[in-house]
Motif scaffolding. Structure first.
Motif, PDB file in Angstrom:
ATOM      1  N   ARG A  44     -18.642 -70.769 124.960  1.00 33.89           N
ATOM      2  CA  ARG A  44     -19.608 -69.978 125.711  1.00 33.89           C
ATOM      3  C   ARG A  44     -18.993 -68.647 126.124  1.00 33.89           C
ATOM      4  O   ARG A  44     -17.784 -68.508 126.183  1.00 33.89           O
ATOM      5  N   GLY A  45     -19.858 -67.704 126.443  1.00 32.70           N
ATOM      6  CA  GLY A  45     -19.352 -66.413 126.878  1.00 32.70           C
ATOM      7  C   GLY A  45     -20.362 -65.321 126.648  1.00 32.70           C
ATOM      8  O   GLY A  45     -21.576 -65.539 126.697  1.00 32.70           O
ATOM      9  N   ARG A  46     -19.863 -64.156 126.349  1.00 34.09           N
ATOM     10  CA  ARG A  46     -20.712 -62.976 126.188  1.00 34.09           C
ATOM     11  C   ARG A  46     -21.670 -63.087 125.010  1.00 34.09           C
ATOM     12  O   ARG A  46     -22.648 -62.353 124.929  1.00 34.09           O
ATOM     13  N   CYS A  47     -21.396 -63.976 124.102  1.00 37.28           N
ATOM     14  CA  CYS A  47     -22.238 -64.101 122.915  1.00 37.28           C
ATOM     15  C   CYS A  47     -23.466 -64.990 123.140  1.00 37.28           C
ATOM     16  O   CYS A  47     -24.421 -64.910 122.382  1.00 37.28           O
ATOM     17  N   ASP A  48     -23.445 -65.815 124.170  1.00 37.66           N
ATOM     18  CA  ASP A  48     -24.568 -66.730 124.389  1.00 37.66           C
ATOM     19  C   ASP A  48     -25.918 -66.027 124.504  1.00 37.66           C
ATOM     20  O   ASP A  48     -26.871 -66.412 123.818  1.00 37.66           O
ATOM     21  N   PRO A  49     -26.056 -64.996 125.336  1.00 29.94           N
ATOM     22  CA  PRO A  49     -27.366 -64.319 125.406  1.00 29.94           C
ATOM     23  C   PRO A  49     -27.795 -63.730 124.060  1.00 29.94           C
ATOM     24  O   PRO A  49     -28.981 -63.701 123.740  1.00 29.94           O
ATOM     25  N   LEU A  50     -26.823 -63.300 123.266  1.00 36.30           N
ATOM     26  CA  LEU A  50     -27.145 -62.738 121.954  1.00 36.30           C
ATOM     27  C   LEU A  50     -27.677 -63.814 121.022  1.00 36.30           C
ATOM     28  O   LEU A  50     -28.633 -63.581 120.286  1.00 36.30           O
ATOM     29  N   ARG A  51     -27.081 -64.994 121.071  1.00 42.93           N
ATOM     30  CA  ARG A  51     -27.567 -66.114 120.249  1.00 42.93           C
ATOM     31  C   ARG A  51     -29.005 -66.459 120.618  1.00 42.93           C
ATOM     32  O   ARG A  51     -29.850 -66.677 119.749  1.00 42.93           O
ATOM     33  N   PHE A  52     -29.283 -66.535 121.925  1.00 39.71           N
ATOM     34  CA  PHE A  52     -30.632 -66.866 122.382  1.00 39.71           C
ATOM     35  C   PHE A  52     -31.639 -65.817 121.915  1.00 39.71           C
ATOM     36  O   PHE A  52     -32.734 -66.137 121.461  1.00 39.71           O
ATOM     37  N   LEU A  53     -31.262 -64.555 122.043  1.00 46.76           N
ATOM     38  CA  LEU A  53     -32.157 -63.466 121.664  1.00 46.76           C
ATOM     39  C   LEU A  53     -32.394 -63.450 120.152  1.00 46.76           C
ATOM     40  O   LEU A  53     -33.525 -63.235 119.694  1.00 46.76           O
ATOM     41  N   LEU A  54     -31.351 -63.668 119.370  1.00 47.55           N
ATOM     42  CA  LEU A  54     -31.513 -63.745 117.919  1.00 47.55           C
ATOM     43  C   LEU A  54     -32.471 -64.866 117.525  1.00 47.55           C
ATOM     44  O   LEU A  54     -33.332 -64.687 116.659  1.00 47.55           O
ATOM     45  N   PHE A  93     -39.010 -56.660 121.426  1.00 44.31           N
ATOM     46  CA  PHE A  93     -38.977 -57.031 122.833  1.00 44.31           C
ATOM     47  C   PHE A  93     -38.772 -55.846 123.759  1.00 44.31           C
ATOM     48  O   PHE A  93     -38.791 -56.010 124.983  1.00 44.31           O
ATOM     49  N   SER A  94     -38.547 -54.659 123.228  1.00 46.33           N
ATOM     50  CA  SER A  94     -38.297 -53.513 124.103  1.00 46.33           C
ATOM     51  C   SER A  94     -39.528 -52.609 124.120  1.00 46.33           C
ATOM     52  O   SER A  94     -40.318 -52.573 123.188  1.00 46.33           O
ATOM     53  N   SER A  95     -39.655 -51.856 125.202  1.00 49.30           N
ATOM     54  CA  SER A  95     -40.785 -50.956 125.319  1.00 49.30           C
ATOM     55  C   SER A  95     -40.533 -49.681 124.533  1.00 49.30           C
ATOM     56  O   SER A  95     -39.405 -49.375 124.167  1.00 49.30           O
ATOM     57  N   GLU A  96     -41.577 -48.936 124.296  1.00 46.95           N
ATOM     58  CA  GLU A  96     -41.447 -47.687 123.542  1.00 46.95           C
ATOM     59  C   GLU A  96     -40.859 -46.555 124.370  1.00 46.95           C
ATOM     60  O   GLU A  96     -40.229 -45.666 123.844  1.00 46.95           O
ATOM     61  N   SER A  97     -41.079 -46.573 125.679  1.00 47.71           N
ATOM     62  CA  SER A  97     -40.558 -45.487 126.506  1.00 47.71           C
ATOM     63  C   SER A  97     -39.287 -45.966 127.210  1.00 47.71           C
ATOM     64  O   SER A  97     -39.120 -47.140 127.486  1.00 47.71           O
ATOM     65  N   PRO A  98     -38.386 -45.029 127.514  1.00 50.82           N
ATOM     66  CA  PRO A  98     -37.120 -45.410 128.165  1.00 50.82           C
ATOM     67  C   PRO A  98     -37.287 -45.919 129.571  1.00 50.82           C
ATOM     68  O   PRO A  98     -38.175 -45.742 130.270  1.00 50.82           O
TER      69      PRO A  98
END
Length: 79
Positions: free
Chosen positions: A6-16, A74-79
């Motif tokens: 586990r670590g910094r990669c966990d959120p990336l795995r979930f998002l992928l 998952f991201s919006s078009e505007s900043p």
């Protein structure tokens, strides 16, 4: 590429997974594995996790998160 745990990669795995983006996990098991990635010039800032996608080598969790979020819609078009 990340360590087997586990670590910094966990959120990336979930998002992928949520984005439906296919990926292959490659674990860094030894110091030599990490040094090999460095010697190949794949690790900007000598950091992991490393996402290799579309000929790009992305490091830093936040940058990878933003990339996946945009790719997955998952991201919006505007900043």
């Amino acid at each position: 590429h990340y360590f087997n745990g586990r670590g910094r990669c966990d959120p990336l795995r979930f998002l992928l997974e949520e984005a439906g983006i296919e990926y292959e996990e490659k674990y860094i098991r030894t110091r030599e594995d990490f040094l090999a990635l460095r010697e190949q010039g794949l690790l900007a800032f000598n950091q992991v996790p490393l996402l290799q996608i579309d000929g790009q080598n992305l490091v830093q969790t936040d940058a990878i998160t933003r990339f996946i979020a945009r790719r997955g819609g998952f991201s919006s078009e505007s900043p």
